[in-house]
Design a protein around this motif. Structure first.
Motif, mmCIF file in Angstrom:
data_model
loop_
_atom_site.group_PDB
_atom_site.id
_atom_site.type_symbol
_atom_site.label_atom_id
_atom_site.label_comp_id
_atom_site.label_asym_id
_atom_site.label_seq_id
_atom_site.Cartn_x
_atom_site.Cartn_y
_atom_site.Cartn_z
ATOM 1 N N UNK B 238 0.977 -7.445 41.210
ATOM 2 C CA UNK B 238 0.626 -8.464 40.220
ATOM 3 C C UNK B 238 0.830 -7.960 38.791
ATOM 4 N N UNK B 239 1.241 -8.856 37.914
ATOM 5 C CA UNK B 239 1.434 -8.603 36.487
ATOM 6 C C UNK B 239 2.527 -7.565 36.218
ATOM 7 N N UNK B 240 3.421 -7.383 37.178
ATOM 8 C CA UNK B 240 4.453 -6.359 37.006
ATOM 9 C C UNK B 240 5.559 -6.863 36.077
ATOM 10 N N UNK B 241 6.328 -5.918 35.562
ATOM 11 C CA UNK B 241 7.500 -6.251 34.758
ATOM 12 C C UNK B 241 8.532 -6.937 35.649
ATOM 13 N N UNK B 242 9.537 -7.559 35.037
ATOM 14 C CA UNK B 242 10.564 -8.222 35.828
ATOM 15 C C UNK B 242 11.927 -7.783 35.312
ATOM 16 N N UNK B 243 12.927 -7.969 36.160
ATOM 17 C CA UNK B 243 14.279 -7.626 35.740
ATOM 18 C C UNK B 243 15.167 -8.843 35.978
#
Lengths: 333, 522
Positions: B238-243
């Motif tokens: 959860x709330x992780x960075x995205x690419x």
């Protein structure tokens, strides 16, 4: 009254005898070590009783102080406390450049101040009220009821609070509903956190905290009340003129201890009750340390935060003690 | 203790009776068995049980015996997995690192302490002694990249989940029928359906007590911003960075996120979202479905489909998966998927004196036999080969929740590096979940996951200094906006400015350079 034997100087004979014996037992040229040895030989039972506490202090409070140095180090668990490199005050710079840490300090002080203003008098008032109750079994029942919450763990307390303040099923919102008002989702509203938290604390601890004041009240010399009755004082006057002044030293000591704990908001209850939505008012130093330091494994930063906390608490308790000694001659040491 | 010994004796017995091909080809050491110590803590299996039938079978095949020395065993189940990390930290603080360390969330741990010397680098060992692991990486270089630390070394052999689908949108289709509504195809229709759930009393008890949308984990509510082309969680963390196309960003600074939050705030105010979504916790699904109150959620296929057994208690109860409703721009997105590689698995401690045998042992679990053992348990006891496929025995399937049973015999362990076989799950996935998965197979809703990056120590410092505070601030604002304590559109510019002031741009630069280094975009 039995006849008292006194010496010429007015000293009770027994005391004089004991002093004479002591003087004989201690040869004048003996060093202080022998005296110390004699003292222990005589009083060893008392020291034996003290021993467990001393060991507890050494193991759990003094030994861990060795680890405090990681607050000034770039600590790696693998390298260990001794082998991690020194980095000076970098962690403290990080702390004080962090808005959330500063906010957490502010929140800690505000919650503690509310606790002090509302939470500290509560057990005193409770104790005074119990003291005025004449019906014995009513008094005992009431006391048991107010003591009980103290023995419930924080997790259960938090569960009770969350349920009580639930917007759909909680008793508080049900009552609010009777007046035709909309339910309030209390635990997500920053402005409600402090009243709920402080109120919960009073509900949980006021009863148990009153025990020490009840004990102090029990120690007041009954002859004071007897003479007051003779002088025609009513109960209200007796409370103000006799009871409260008599237990004032106890109140002051408790106050000093309380001030020393200002930085120690019971953070386990905060963790159980707060939400990101209420961090604004709920996040205290210890919860911040828990999140930043322990959950994300930054032990060195957490140690720096903890050290700062302890330092503030130390200054506060010193100040309170000094002030108390100067103005009331009551102090912890 | 006696019970344990008895169980050990029983299991040992069953292992001997297992039909074993006369093969020595899996044997790693000759003569006396090689004993390796292992630390493995997981909330479902706090220590590595030597009596597990899977371990007994592995001993027989490889002649390597794992001996449990787990420190800090606990069964804590909070969402942040602090229990796992705590056990690892305790182990490290105790000063004795076992030969093998297996855990969930081990990646960041070994990537930090591996380069300091606590764990053995595996690149050369895998190339020389682990043909099966090497063959897997040859096929999936992206996963090999994802496993590496900042120094280019691999320090653990990962648990590799199989299967694509994780969570899906679910809706009470019997309520739709009762109100004469169709399965919603767009976000507008979804909103209309949720409103109808709230206002038209589909459960028929005469009260507007329905909870149109609920979530077991409140971050699943935030995931609804994908309905307005926003992004929430870049991976299954959860709330992780995205690419996106090689660029690192964060969902919570996107325009779509702003739209999404402003719409979710409106939904919340209208009562379309569970009023207690942030505090109800993990029992939300259980409670709201069995009380006939919950209307729709976003949750796992297999476990959510299982709630259809409630139809025996609630007349007509039907909870089915639906495809993601289309956003205003017409896109259908399912943000959650099974991640290709978990940050879980096992590593070799620096004091291990049998490094080559250990990597061979790790490789054993990537052989055909080893993989089947890790996935299905012991042949003849837990499964049988039918037409060349492992099929669980009836007795095993009926012995309670299958995942738990597998854990209890030592299979499907997340602290073990192995390649999952999705067939293990299909065999006991209920029809509603299978039907849902088929529905999702027909469209192309999944988007690429962020597989994570490994930091150098300088980058790690930037991350440590900034990310915790930034995350707290993001979540604080997020909840406030949804609950109506502030307006996302009015606060947006100040919010972005505050994030920059807290170092978000600096953090993104660091993430980007780590990403480029790791996935070879430079």
């Amino acid at each position: 009254m039995a006849e008292e034997h006194t010496t010429a100087a007015g000293q009770p004979i027994q005391e004089a005898v004991i002093e004479a014996q002591e003087a004989q037992r201690m040869p004048p040229n003996d060093g202080r070590w022998t005296r110390l040895f004699d003292h222990f030989k005589r009083e060893w039972q008392i020291y034996a009783m003290l021993l467990p506490t001393i060991i507890w202090f050494l193991v759990f409070l003094y030994k861990p102080m060795y680890g405090l140095q990681i607050a000034f180090k770039d600590y790696s668990i693998f390298r260990g406390v001794a082998n991690s490199p020194w980095i000076g005050l970098e962690h403290f710079q990080t702390l004080f450049s962090n808005d959330q840490f500063l906010r957490a300090i502010g929140n800690t002080i505000k919650i503690s101040a509310l606790n002090l203003i509302f939470g500290f008098p509560a057990p005193i008032i409770l104790a005074l009220m119990f003291n005025e109750v004449l019906h014995a079994s009513y008094k005992r029942t009431a006391q048991t009821i107010v003591y009980l919450p103290h023995f419930i763990s924080s997790v259960i307390i938090a569960g009770i609070v969350i349920t009580a303040f639930s917007p759909t099923a909680g008793i508080v919102n049900t009552i609010i509903g009777w007046f035709g008002l909309d339910p309030v989702y209390f635990l997500t509203q920053p402005q409600w956190f402090r009243p709920i938290f402080v109120g919960t604390g009073i509900w949980q601890e006021a009863g148990f905290g009153s025990i020490v004041f009840l004990a102090a009240i029990a120690g007041v010399n009954p002859s004071l009340y007897e003479s007051a009755v003779v002088d025609g004082a009513n109960r209200w006057q007796m409370m103000w003129k006799i009871t409260i002044p008599s237990i004032l030293p106890t109140i002051l000591i408790m106050l000093i201890i309380r001030i020393g704990n200002v930085m120690e908001v019971s953070f386990e209850l905060v963790i159980l009750l707060y939400q990101p939505a209420t961090y604004e008012t709920a996040d205290v130093v210890n919860t911040w340390i828990y999140r930043q330091g322990l959950q994300s494994g930054q032990y060195d930063l957490a140690a720096a935060g903890g050290l700062f906390n302890a330092f503030v608490a130390f200054v506060l308790v010193m100040t309170a003690n000094t002030l108390s000694r100067r103005y009331s001659r009551t102090s912890l040491w | 203790m006696r019970k344990l010994c008895l169980a050990a004796a029983l299991f040992a017995g069953s292992a001997i009776t297992t039909p074993v091909l006369a093969d020595d080809h899996l044997k790693i050491v000759e003569g006396d068995p090689l004993e390796l110590t292992i630390q493995m803590n997981h909330r479902a299996y706090p220590i590595y049980e030597e009596s597990w039938p899977v371990e007994q079978q592995a001993r027989q095949w490889t002649n390597v015996h794992l001996v449990d020395v787990t420190v800090g065993a606990n069964m804590r189940t909070d969402s942040e997995n602090t229990g796992n990390t705590e056990a690892l930290n305790l182990m490290l603080a105790s000063g004795a690192i076992p030969d093998i360390v297996g855990s969930s969330r081990i990646r960041d741990f070994v990537n930090q302490y591996g380069p300091e010397g606590a764990f053995v680098p595996l690149n050369d060992l895998i190339a020389e002694h682990a043909p099966n692991i090497a063959a897997y990486y040859a096929q999936r270089p992206d996963i090999e990249d994802a496993v590496k630390a900042a120094d280019g070394q691999m320090y653990y052999v990962p648990y590799l989940p199989d299967g694509k689908y994780g969570r899906a949108y679910w809706i009470r289709t019997d309520w739709l029928d009762a109100l004469g509504l169709e399965v919603p195809q767009t976000v507008e229709e979804y909103e209309a359906v949720l409103r109808a759930f709230k206002t038209q009393d589909p459960n028929g008890n005469g009260e507007a007590d329905e909870v149109p949308f609920f979530a077991r984990q409140w971050p699943e509510l935030i995931r609804l911003v994908t309905l307005w082309d926003g992004r929430a969680h870049g991976s299954d963390t959860y709330h992780d960075f995205l690419v996106e196309e090689g660029k690192i960003s964060h969902g919570y600074i996107g325009e779509g996120y702003r739209d999404g939050i402003s719409n979710l705030a409106r939904w919340y105010a209208e009562g379309l979202i569970d009023a207690e979504v942030f505090t109800r916790g993990s029992s939300a699904r259980d409670f709201l479905l069995s009380e006939n109150l919950g209307g729709s959620t976003h949750d796992w296929f297999a476990s959510t489909g299982g709630y259809n057994s409630l139809s025996s208690e609630i007349d007509g109860f039907e909870f089915r998966a639906m495809v993601p409703p289309a956003s205003p721009s017409g896109k259908r997105v399912e943000e959650h998927r099974r991640i290709l590689v978990k940050p879980d698995g096992w590593a070799i401690g620096h004091t291990n004196e049998n490094v080559v045998e250990t990597i061979k042992y790790f490789d054993f679990w990537f052989t055909e036999e080893g993989r089947r053992l890790a996935n299905f348990g012991v042949e003849g006891t837990h499964y049988n080969m039918v037409d060349g496929k492992p099929i669980f025995t009836e007795a095993f399937l009926n012995a309670g929740p299958v995942n738990r049973s597998l854990n209890q015999v030592g299979a499907q362990l997340q602290g073990r590096g192995y390649f999952q076989d999705y067939n293990y799950e299909i065999q006991w996935t209920n029809e509603f979940a299978l039907e849902g998965i088929e529905l999702y197979e027909q469209g192309d809703y999944l988007i690429p996951d962020f597989l994570g990056v490994a930091f150098t120590s300088d980058e790690q410092q930037v991350y440590d200094r900034t990310w915790g505070s930034i995350r707290d601030y993001m979540l604080e604002r997020q909840q406030s906006w949804i609950l109506g304590n502030g307006d996302v559109n009015a606060d947006w510019d100040a919010y972005l400015a505050k994030l920059d002031e807290m170092g978000l741009q600096e953090l993104l630069v660091v993430m980007q350079s780590a990403y480029d280094r790791q996935y070879g975009k430079n």
